[in-house]
Design a protein around this motif. Sequence first.
Motif, PDB file in Angstrom:
ATOM      1  N   LYS A  53       0.837  -1.200   0.000  1.00 21.18           N
ATOM      2  CA  LYS A  53       0.000   0.000   0.000  1.00 21.18           C
ATOM      3  C   LYS A  53       0.874   1.253   0.000  1.00 21.18           C
ATOM      4  O   LYS A  53       2.071   1.193   0.251  1.00 21.18           O
ATOM      5  N   LYS A  54       0.256   2.398  -0.252  1.00 26.87           N
ATOM      6  CA  LYS A  54       0.986   3.670  -0.318  1.00 26.87           C
ATOM      7  C   LYS A  54       1.691   3.998   0.993  1.00 26.87           C
ATOM      8  O   LYS A  54       2.753   4.614   0.992  1.00 26.87           O
ATOM      9  N   ASP A  55       1.115   3.577   2.115  1.00 30.41           N
ATOM     10  CA  ASP A  55       1.723   3.869   3.421  1.00 30.41           C
ATOM     11  C   ASP A  55       2.738   2.801   3.849  1.00 30.41           C
ATOM     12  O   ASP A  55       3.232   2.830   4.969  1.00 30.41           O
ATOM     13  N   GLY A  56       3.029   1.847   2.957  1.00 24.24           N
ATOM     14  CA  GLY A  56       4.028   0.825   3.241  1.00 24.24           C
ATOM     15  C   GLY A  56       3.477  -0.467   3.815  1.00 24.24           C
ATOM     16  O   GLY A  56       4.205  -1.463   3.924  1.00 24.24           O
ATOM     17  N   ARG A  57       2.196  -0.467   4.204  1.00 29.25           N
ATOM     18  CA  ARG A  57       1.601  -1.704   4.719  1.00 29.25           C
ATOM     19  C   ARG A  57       1.541  -2.738   3.618  1.00 29.25           C
ATOM     20  O   ARG A  57       1.449  -2.413   2.445  1.00 29.25           O
ATOM     21  N   SER A 104       2.966  -3.075  -6.033  1.00 23.26           N
ATOM     22  CA  SER A 104       2.432  -1.856  -5.433  1.00 23.26           C
ATOM     23  C   SER A 104       0.961  -1.681  -5.794  1.00 23.26           C
ATOM     24  O   SER A 104       0.534  -2.035  -6.900  1.00 23.26           O
ATOM     25  N   SER A 106      -0.372   1.018  -6.416  1.00 25.00           N
ATOM     26  CA  SER A 106      -0.451   2.008  -7.496  1.00 25.00           C
ATOM     27  C   SER A 106      -0.355   1.339  -8.865  1.00 25.00           C
ATOM     28  O   SER A 106      -1.022   1.759  -9.812  1.00 25.00           O
TER      29      SER A 106
END
Length: 156
Positions: A53-57, A104, A106
């Motif tokens: 995820k974008k937050d690194g999770r 990712s 994204s």
Amino acid sequence: MKCPFCGDAESKVMDSRVSRDGNAIRRRRECLACGRRFTTYEYIEEIMPTVVKKDGRREPFDRNKIRNGVRKACQKRPISTETMESLVANVERFCQEYSGEEMSSSRIGEKVMQLLKDLDGVAYVRFASVYRQFRDVKDFLEELKEFQDEKKEDEP
């Protein structure tokens, strides 16, 4: 196969067929204890990538998240459920190429947008507005202008 009605583990297969898309076997079963019938599907187990995820999770790939996003984007558009499911299946196949690896969120989102862009402009812009988290109308208009310019290039 455990009966969904009474929980008994004994059932007999009444009918087996390949599903419409050819990716599963549909089995009609009858519980030997209560006599009720139910349907099961048999799929090939595929290892999907871990989504970063974008937050690194990191979390396991979830087809339903893609399906829900596509459904919201296509809401009140002349797009059949079958077409939406096909798009989701295309994204899933794209992700299967990275089996066992990380991917990712994204990259997945960009693939969904690419497929929606080819399918329906309004659905594409809806998805992009949520996915890219437009901060204001200016961001939205820039995305819309890019989309219109690309469509003009594609016209004969």
